[in-house]
Each structure stands twice: as C-alpha cells, then as structure tokens.
Scaffold this motif. Structure first.
Motif, PDB file in Angstrom:
ATOM      1  N   SER A  43       0.855  -1.180   0.000  1.00  0.00           N
ATOM      2  CA  SER A  43       0.000   0.000   0.000  1.00  0.00           C
ATOM      3  C   SER A  43       0.895   1.234   0.000  1.00  0.00           C
ATOM      4  CB  SER A  43      -0.881  -0.067   1.259  1.00  0.00           C
ATOM      5  OG  SER A  43      -1.547   1.123   1.477  1.00  0.00           O
ATOM      6  N   LYS A  44       0.621   2.119  -0.935  1.00  0.00           N
ATOM      7  CA  LYS A  44       1.471   3.297  -1.122  1.00  0.00           C
ATOM      8  C   LYS A  44       1.194   4.309  -0.009  1.00  0.00           C
ATOM      9  CE  LYS A  44       1.907   6.485  -4.951  1.00  0.00           C
ATOM     10  NZ  LYS A  44       1.546   6.714  -6.339  1.00  0.00           N
ATOM     11  N   ARG A  45       2.225   4.650   0.771  1.00  0.00           N
ATOM     12  CA  ARG A  45       2.038   5.611   1.856  1.00  0.00           C
ATOM     13  C   ARG A  45       2.761   6.907   1.505  1.00  0.00           C
ATOM     14  NH1 ARG A  45      -1.741   4.935   2.812  1.00  0.00           N
ATOM     15  NH2 ARG A  45      -2.079   5.439   4.995  1.00  0.00           N
ATOM     16  N   ALA A  46       1.990   7.978   1.377  1.00  0.00           N
ATOM     17  CA  ALA A  46       2.564   9.267   0.970  1.00  0.00           C
ATOM     18  C   ALA A  46       3.684   9.675   1.922  1.00  0.00           C
ATOM     19  CB  ALA A  46       1.467  10.322   0.964  1.00  0.00           C
ATOM     20  N   GLY A  47       4.779  10.137   1.353  1.00  0.00           N
ATOM     21  CA  GLY A  47       5.890  10.609   2.191  1.00  0.00           C
ATOM     22  C   GLY A  47       6.976   9.562   2.377  1.00  0.00           C
ATOM     23  N   THR A  48       6.687   8.301   2.037  1.00  0.00           N
ATOM     24  CA  THR A  48       7.718   7.262   2.157  1.00  0.00           C
ATOM     25  C   THR A  48       8.468   7.171   0.816  1.00  0.00           C
ATOM     26  OG1 THR A  48       6.204   5.536   1.402  1.00  0.00           O
ATOM     27  CG2 THR A  48       6.313   5.901   3.770  1.00  0.00           C
ATOM     28  N   PRO A  49       9.738   6.753   0.824  1.00  0.00           N
ATOM     29  CA  PRO A  49      10.497   6.676  -0.427  1.00  0.00           C
ATOM     30  C   PRO A  49       9.837   5.787  -1.480  1.00  0.00           C
ATOM     31  CG  PRO A  49      11.969   6.410   1.451  1.00  0.00           C
ATOM     32  CD  PRO A  49      10.575   6.437   2.003  1.00  0.00           C
ATOM     33  N   ALA A  50       9.244   4.670  -1.054  1.00  0.00           N
ATOM     34  CA  ALA A  50       8.666   3.741  -2.040  1.00  0.00           C
ATOM     35  C   ALA A  50       7.494   4.361  -2.792  1.00  0.00           C
ATOM     36  CB  ALA A  50       8.229   2.449  -1.353  1.00  0.00           C
ATOM     37  N   ALA A  51       6.824   5.317  -2.151  1.00  0.00           N
ATOM     38  CA  ALA A  51       5.659   5.939  -2.797  1.00  0.00           C
ATOM     39  C   ALA A  51       6.093   6.706  -4.046  1.00  0.00           C
ATOM     40  CB  ALA A  51       4.946   6.860  -1.815  1.00  0.00           C
ATOM     41  N   ASN A  52       7.359   7.155  -4.061  1.00  0.00           N
ATOM     42  CA  ASN A  52       7.851   7.925  -5.216  1.00  0.00           C
ATOM     43  C   ASN A  52       8.582   7.068  -6.245  1.00  0.00           C
ATOM     44  OD1 ASN A  52       6.892  10.285  -4.109  1.00  0.00           O
ATOM     45  ND2 ASN A  52       8.757  10.577  -2.887  1.00  0.00           N
ATOM     46  N   MET A  53       8.671   5.772  -5.991  1.00  0.00           N
ATOM     47  CA  MET A  53       9.348   4.922  -6.980  1.00  0.00           C
ATOM     48  C   MET A  53       8.477   4.849  -8.222  1.00  0.00           C
ATOM     49  SD  MET A  53      10.965   1.919  -4.607  1.00  0.00           S
ATOM     50  CE  MET A  53      12.104   2.317  -3.283  1.00  0.00           C
ATOM     51  N   PRO A  54       9.103   4.929  -9.402  1.00  0.00           N
ATOM     52  CA  PRO A  54       8.310   5.080 -10.626  1.00  0.00           C
ATOM     53  C   PRO A  54       7.554   3.820 -11.031  1.00  0.00           C
ATOM     54  CG  PRO A  54      10.647   4.917 -11.127  1.00  0.00           C
ATOM     55  CD  PRO A  54      10.546   4.946  -9.650  1.00  0.00           C
ATOM     56  N   ASP A  55       8.089   2.659 -10.662  1.00  0.00           N
ATOM     57  CA  ASP A  55       7.531   1.416 -11.218  1.00  0.00           C
ATOM     58  C   ASP A  55       6.496   0.766 -10.304  1.00  0.00           C
ATOM     59  OD1 ASP A  55       9.590   1.231  -9.474  1.00  0.00           O
ATOM     60  OD2 ASP A  55      10.829  -0.126 -10.666  1.00  0.00           O
ATOM     61  N   GLN A  56       5.462   1.531  -9.938  1.00  0.00           N
ATOM     62  CA  GLN A  56       4.389   0.992  -9.100  1.00  0.00           C
ATOM     63  C   GLN A  56       3.685  -0.141  -9.857  1.00  0.00           C
ATOM     64  OE1 GLN A  56       3.637   2.235  -5.875  1.00  0.00           O
ATOM     65  NE2 GLN A  56       5.401   3.594  -6.064  1.00  0.00           N
ATOM     66  N   VAL A  57       3.299  -1.158  -9.123  1.00  0.00           N
ATOM     67  CA  VAL A  57       2.683  -2.342  -9.745  1.00  0.00           C
ATOM     68  C   VAL A  57       1.162  -2.135  -9.827  1.00  0.00           C
ATOM     69  CG1 VAL A  57       2.353  -4.842  -9.455  1.00  0.00           C
ATOM     70  CG2 VAL A  57       4.536  -3.793  -8.794  1.00  0.00           C
ATOM     71  N   PRO A  58       0.570  -2.411 -10.996  1.00  0.00           N
ATOM     72  CA  PRO A  58      -0.894  -2.246 -11.102  1.00  0.00           C
ATOM     73  C   PRO A  58      -1.634  -3.185 -10.147  1.00  0.00           C
ATOM     74  CG  PRO A  58       0.101  -2.760 -13.253  1.00  0.00           C
ATOM     75  CD  PRO A  58       1.185  -2.895 -12.239  1.00  0.00           C
ATOM     76  N   ASP A  59      -2.832  -2.746  -9.699  1.00  0.00           N
ATOM     77  CA  ASP A  59      -3.601  -3.525  -8.722  1.00  0.00           C
ATOM     78  C   ASP A  59      -3.853  -4.962  -9.166  1.00  0.00           C
ATOM     79  OD1 ASP A  59      -3.654  -1.526  -6.957  1.00  0.00           O
ATOM     80  OD2 ASP A  59      -5.733  -0.900  -7.337  1.00  0.00           O
ATOM     81  N   SER A  60      -4.169  -5.144 -10.443  1.00  0.00           N
ATOM     82  CA  SER A  60      -4.505  -6.495 -10.909  1.00  0.00           C
ATOM     83  C   SER A  60      -3.294  -7.421 -10.745  1.00  0.00           C
ATOM     84  CB  SER A  60      -4.936  -6.453 -12.371  1.00  0.00           C
ATOM     85  OG  SER A  60      -3.883  -5.896 -13.133  1.00  0.00           O
ATOM     86  N   GLU A  61      -2.102  -6.883 -11.031  1.00  0.00           N
ATOM     87  CA  GLU A  61      -0.871  -7.656 -10.866  1.00  0.00           C
ATOM     88  C   GLU A  61      -0.621  -7.969  -9.397  1.00  0.00           C
ATOM     89  OE1 GLU A  61       2.030  -8.744 -13.093  1.00  0.00           O
ATOM     90  OE2 GLU A  61      -0.003  -9.072 -13.814  1.00  0.00           O
ATOM     91  N   LYS A  62      -0.831  -6.941  -8.556  1.00  0.00           N
ATOM     92  CA  LYS A  62      -0.630  -7.128  -7.111  1.00  0.00           C
ATOM     93  C   LYS A  62      -1.522  -8.262  -6.610  1.00  0.00           C
ATOM     94  CE  LYS A  62       0.233  -2.353  -5.630  1.00  0.00           C
ATOM     95  NZ  LYS A  62      -0.434  -1.242  -4.966  1.00  0.00           N
ATOM     96  N   ASN A  63      -2.782  -8.241  -7.046  1.00  0.00           N
ATOM     97  CA  ASN A  63      -3.729  -9.268  -6.588  1.00  0.00           C
ATOM     98  C   ASN A  63      -3.296 -10.661  -7.034  1.00  0.00           C
ATOM     99  OD1 ASN A  63      -5.364  -7.465  -5.265  1.00  0.00           O
ATOM    100  ND2 ASN A  63      -6.570  -7.024  -7.110  1.00  0.00           N
ATOM    101  N   ARG A  64      -2.801 -10.730  -8.250  1.00  0.00           N
ATOM    102  CA  ARG A  64      -2.377 -12.028  -8.773  1.00  0.00           C
ATOM    103  C   ARG A  64      -1.168 -12.546  -7.979  1.00  0.00           C
ATOM    104  NH1 ARG A  64       1.017 -13.838 -12.108  1.00  0.00           N
ATOM    105  NH2 ARG A  64       1.857 -11.808 -12.684  1.00  0.00           N
ATOM    106  N   MET A  65      -0.223 -11.644  -7.721  1.00  0.00           N
ATOM    107  CA  MET A  65       0.967 -12.027  -6.941  1.00  0.00           C
ATOM    108  C   MET A  65       0.570 -12.447  -5.520  1.00  0.00           C
ATOM    109  SD  MET A  65       3.504  -8.948  -7.978  1.00  0.00           S
ATOM    110  CE  MET A  65       4.404  -8.903  -9.515  1.00  0.00           C
ATOM    111  N   PHE A  66      -0.376 -11.707  -4.956  1.00  0.00           N
ATOM    112  CA  PHE A  66      -0.856 -12.009  -3.610  1.00  0.00           C
ATOM    113  C   PHE A  66      -1.404 -13.432  -3.545  1.00  0.00           C
ATOM    114  CE2 PHE A  66      -4.318 -12.115  -0.489  1.00  0.00           C
ATOM    115  CZ  PHE A  66      -3.684 -11.605   0.634  1.00  0.00           C
ATOM    116  N   ASP A  67      -2.228 -13.781  -4.543  1.00  0.00           N
ATOM    117  CA  ASP A  67      -2.819 -15.129  -4.558  1.00  0.00           C
ATOM    118  C   ASP A  67      -1.737 -16.203  -4.623  1.00  0.00           C
ATOM    119  OD1 ASP A  67      -5.263 -14.000  -4.394  1.00  0.00           O
ATOM    120  OD2 ASP A  67      -5.761 -14.195  -6.526  1.00  0.00           O
ATOM    121  N   ARG A  68      -0.696 -15.937  -5.386  1.00  0.00           N
ATOM    122  CA  ARG A  68       0.397 -16.917  -5.494  1.00  0.00           C
ATOM    123  C   ARG A  68       1.069 -17.131  -4.142  1.00  0.00           C
ATOM    124  NH1 ARG A  68       5.066 -16.060  -9.442  1.00  0.00           N
ATOM    125  NH2 ARG A  68       5.506 -18.134  -8.638  1.00  0.00           N
ATOM    126  N   VAL A  69       1.400 -16.016  -3.472  1.00  0.00           N
ATOM    127  CA  VAL A  69       2.100 -16.132  -2.180  1.00  0.00           C
ATOM    128  C   VAL A  69       1.189 -16.785  -1.147  1.00  0.00           C
ATOM    129  CG1 VAL A  69       3.206 -14.863  -0.285  1.00  0.00           C
ATOM    130  CG2 VAL A  69       3.654 -14.202  -2.657  1.00  0.00           C
TER     131      VAL A  69
END
Ligand code: 5AD
Ligand code: SF4
Length: 485
Positions: A384-410
């Motif tokens: 979950s992107k938290r404003a003000g944290t370094p990761a929130a500004n990383m350019p390569d954010q993962v789309p929600d659909s991909e996140k959900n698919r990865m989540f199911d795998r793990v």
C-alpha cells in the motif's frame, strides 16, 4: 482493573482551586480530578452513568495505547458502552496501510450520524493516522463534528484533552511531531486481567522504504530497564501471568540508553520475576537478531516458543529497495538457526507483495523462502502506497490487478506450507494459558500454547487465566482440540 495507586492518590490530592500544575504526572491528575467532578454532575443530571467506547485499529502497540485511554476514561467515571453510541467515543487509528485509513473514515461518517441523535456526545480520533497532516486537514474539512484529535506522542496528556473537550465546544486538535518524554504512572485498564503488553521501546529508526511508522511514531526511544521491570512486577502482583514486551524493533532495545542494557539482558531480567509464567515479544527485526537472544530464549522456558520474524520479501533485489538491510540468505540462515536451537519453536512472518518494481521472479524467490523456512503462519499484505515514504515515489508501481495475482500466489504457498505444520505436536502434553470461553461452544475454553497456537478444551470459565497441562488430541491445521490432564 489495575489503576496505578500512586496516580490515584495524586488525583485524590489534586486541589482544583489552585492553578493547573505544570509538572507531570501531577498535571494530568489535576485534569482527571476535574473531569471526575464534571462527569459525576452530568451523570446525576442525566440519571444514568456517562458512557465511553474505544474502537481500536492496528497493532499490539495500539491495543496497549487503548488500554491507557480506557484507564483514564474509567478513572474519570465513564462506564463502557456496548456500542459506538456512547457519550465519549474514541477511534484509536492505524495508518500502516491505506485500507486502515479508509475504514476509519467510513466508521467516522457513521459516528457523525449517531451524534445527531445523541446530545452532548463527544468524538475523538487519535493514533497513527492523525500524525499525518493530510488526515487532520480532512477531518477539519469534512468531519467537523469531531471534537478531539490528538497524536501518538502526547497520549499521556489525554486526561487534559478529554477534560477540555467535555467542558467546551469546538474541535480540540493537538498533534506533536515528536515525543518530549515518556510519562510513567498513568492508569491503565487491562483488557485481560491475566496478560498484558509492556512497551519497551517507542518509535522506529529503520526507515524501511514502504513504511510510514518512523514518520508517525518518531525516533526510537527505550524505556529504562528499571521502569520496565517495575511495571512487570506490578502487573504480576496484580495477577498477570503472561507479558508481551512491545516495540517496533525490540532487538535494538537499549541502544539509546546511557547505561547500556541489551534486549537479551532485558529478557533475562524479566524472566527472573517470580510469579511471571510466560514472556513474549513483538516485533524483532531480522537484521538485529543476536545469538544472545536465541540463547536466552532457549535457556528460559518462560519465554514463548514463538518468533515472529518479518521477511517482507524473499528477493534480494526487492529487499534492497525496501531498505531491509539483510539478504535472503542471511534471513534463511537466521530462521534455520532459530529452528535448530530452539526446539518446538514456531516461526511466523509478514510478507508484502506488489512492492514497486516487483516481478514474478521476485515472487518466486519469496515463495522459495516460504517453503525453505516452513512458516507456522504468515500474514501476507498487498503493498500500500504511503505518501511521504520513499517507495511511494518509486516510478515502477505495480498495477492492482498484478498485485492481486501475486498475492494469490504467495497466499497459496503460505497456506500449503503452514497447513499441517502443527501436526507433529499431536499427542503431546503441553502448557496452555486459558484465555476465554470458546466463541462457538461455551462448554469449551480456548487456550494458547507457548508457540502461539490455540487449543480448545472442554472446560468452564473458572479456568480462565490459569496455566493448564493440555494433551493435544487432534490437529485441525492451525489449531488443536485437546483435553486437560
Ligand atoms: N504496505 C503493505 N504492508 C505494509 N506493512 C507495513 N507497511 C506496509 C505498506 N506500506 C506491513 C509489514 C509490516 C506489517 C506490520 O505491516 O509487513 O511487518
Ligand atoms: Fe516499519 Fe521497518 Fe520500522 Fe518495522 S522496522 S516499523 S517495517 S520501518
């Protein structure tokens, strides 16, 4: 309910005709005494007790903070209400993931409707969420019915804010950027009479790149070992048999103290308290987990056979970007060393999926660690992107659909490995702390094993709070059915 006696005396002695004391805890005692007289008068006028409700979101630290808030409210004369329709309603919030924020705003909206039909109702919002300026602005703008907003660093002033709030109209907002001190000796109302959390550190210095905690809870501050031991001893005298030592990174305990005391030393000292039967701790950081701590756990039967060891990711590339400061090999070596040196230990973890830049090959690495370590349980979170944290500004954010698919795998991998992990304990007799009446069948009691697993045994409420010797008859994956022997 354990109310600190010294503080109670200060409340009794408070002179409401003299100016407000400047020093703590006298100042809070004065406000509590004042609140008491107001609440008493209101109860008389209404012909009923004034009521409170505290709704808690998030982690063990928040649960402990809520016990402090409830301690003050009960001391002021409020009685707990069965629902949020109460005279004083508190939301103690979490902001670690965005859905926690959304849930609070949803609940807050409904509380606004309740307030319309509840004359004199006061609504307070506190905790990590309001340490973020944007959330406070949102409350000021769109939730104007809120009466009190206060942060995590000034919780010890709750008596003062609560008193000001019940005496006046308009929103009281008090958020501090950092803590000025750790105030001891305020009243606490424990949820369970037989177990309690004890804060050992506040805040975090690690700045994992996804995490908001260092920004909302501030820099790490350790309580002195003397204060911690004193609190533990008092709790044990008051009937507590299990203590959980709490901190964002318990392994770095003591590094900021003048007289050095490591976490391992602290654990050893806590174990020496007579009458205390079980000690837990939450949360260690893998990068600081010393051999000394492993040794102390192994040598002290009182320390629970459960280590929560957050992995977050099993991919070196992602771990680096997360600023976790360990590699997958270092992590696995540590986990396997813990398993080897502490017989019957259960290891649980936290995993984040969908971190910026994460790809399927990283998920493969995470699943590989999951299988190698063989977690007894794992909490998997979608990044979950938290404003003000370094990761929130990383350019390569993962789309929600991909996140959900990865989540199911793990999740599938976690369930596959965790399932049946407990099986090998079937038939053993182990110690379990009886915690509550079973929610589904009141002729059963739910008890907790040292390894944090639950066992349901036929029994009655008189057993609650006692250590039982239980035979683990039947394993149901994540829990057992058993009998007291
Ligand atoms: N997104 C998702 N999960 C997070 N956590 C912390 N920050 C985030 C975030 N931004 C998880 C971590 C941590 C647990 C308490 O919450 O896994 O260990
Ligand atoms: Fe957040 Fe990392 Fe600190 Fe844990 S150690 S609270 S994940 S910054």
């Amino acid at each position: 309910m354990a109310i600190n006696e010294r503080f109670e005396q200060l409340v009794r002695e408070a002179d409401l005709n003299s100016p407000v004391p400047e020093h703590e805890p006298e100042r809070q005692a004065w406000f509590l005494a004042r609140a008491k007289t107001i609440i008493e008068k209101r109860a008389q006028e209404a012909g009923r007790k004034m009521t409170f409700r505290v709704e808690t979101f998030g982690c063990q630290m928040n649960a402990r903070d809520s016990e402090k808030i409830i301690g003050i409210l009960e001391s002021a004369g409020f009685a707990e209400a069965p629902s949020e329709d109460a005279d004083f309603l508190v939301y103690n919030t979490c902001t670690v993931r965005d859905n926690a924020d959304q849930r609070v705003f949803g609940r807050l909206g409904r509380a606004g409707h309740l307030k319309k039909n509840h004359p004199g109702m006061k609504i307070a919002v506190c905790g990590c969420m309001v340490q973020e300026k944007s959330n406070v602005e949102k409350i000021r703008r769109s939730y104007r019915f809120v009466d009190l907003v206060f942060g995590t660093h000034n919780l010890y002033r709750f008596a003062e804010y609560m008193c000001t709030c019940i005496e006046s109209d308009g929103m009281v907002v008090e958020i501090w950027d950092r803590a000025d001190r750790i105030v001891e000796a305020l009243p606490v109302a424990r949820k369970y009479p037989f177990k309690s959390g004890v804060n050992i550190t506040f805040g975090c210095n690690n700045f994992c790149s996804y995490c908001i905690v260092p920004y909302v809870r501030g820099r790490e501050r350790s309580r002195t070992p003397e204060e911690i031991i004193l609190e533990c001893e008092r709790l044990v005298n008051d009937g507590v048999v299990e203590i959980m030592l709490l901190g964002q990174n318990v392994n770095s305990y003591g590094k900021d103290l003048e007289t050095s005391c490591s976490f391992a030393e602290l654990l050893e000292r806590v174990c020496k308290i007579e009458g205390l039967k079980r000690v837990r701790f939450m949360t260690p950081h893998p990068k600081d987990f010393s051999d000394d701590v492993i040794r102390v756990v192994r040598e002290n039967e009182k320390i629970a056979r459960h280590i929560h060891l957050p992995l977050q990711s099993g991919s070196d590339r992602i771990l680096k970007r997360m600023n976790r400061r360990y590699t997958r090999d270092q992590y696995m070596a540590l986990a396997l060393k813990i398993r080897e040196q502490i017989p019957d230990v259960s290891i649980t973890t936290d995993i984040i999926v969908g971190f910026p830049g994460e790809e399927d090959c990283d998920i493969d690495d995470t699943i590989d660690v999951v299988r190698t370590v063989g977690y007894d349980n794992a909490f998997t979170f979608i990044y979950s992107k938290r404003a003000g944290t370094p990761a929130a500004n990383m350019p390569d954010q993962v789309p929600d659909s991909e996140k959900n698919r990865m989540f199911d795998r793990v999740l599938a991998a976690v369930q596959e490995t965790a399932h049946g992990r407990a099986e090998h304990l079937t038939g053993r007799v182990m110690e379990a702390l009886a915690e509550e009446i079973n929610v589904k069948d009141s002729s059963y009691i739910t008890a907790r094993l040292s390894n944090n697993m639950l066992v349901h045994v036929p029994g009655d409420p008189s057993m609650i709070g006692k250590m039982l010797q239980v035979r683990l008859d039947e394993c149901r994956g994540f829990y057992f059915f058993g009998t007291v022997v």
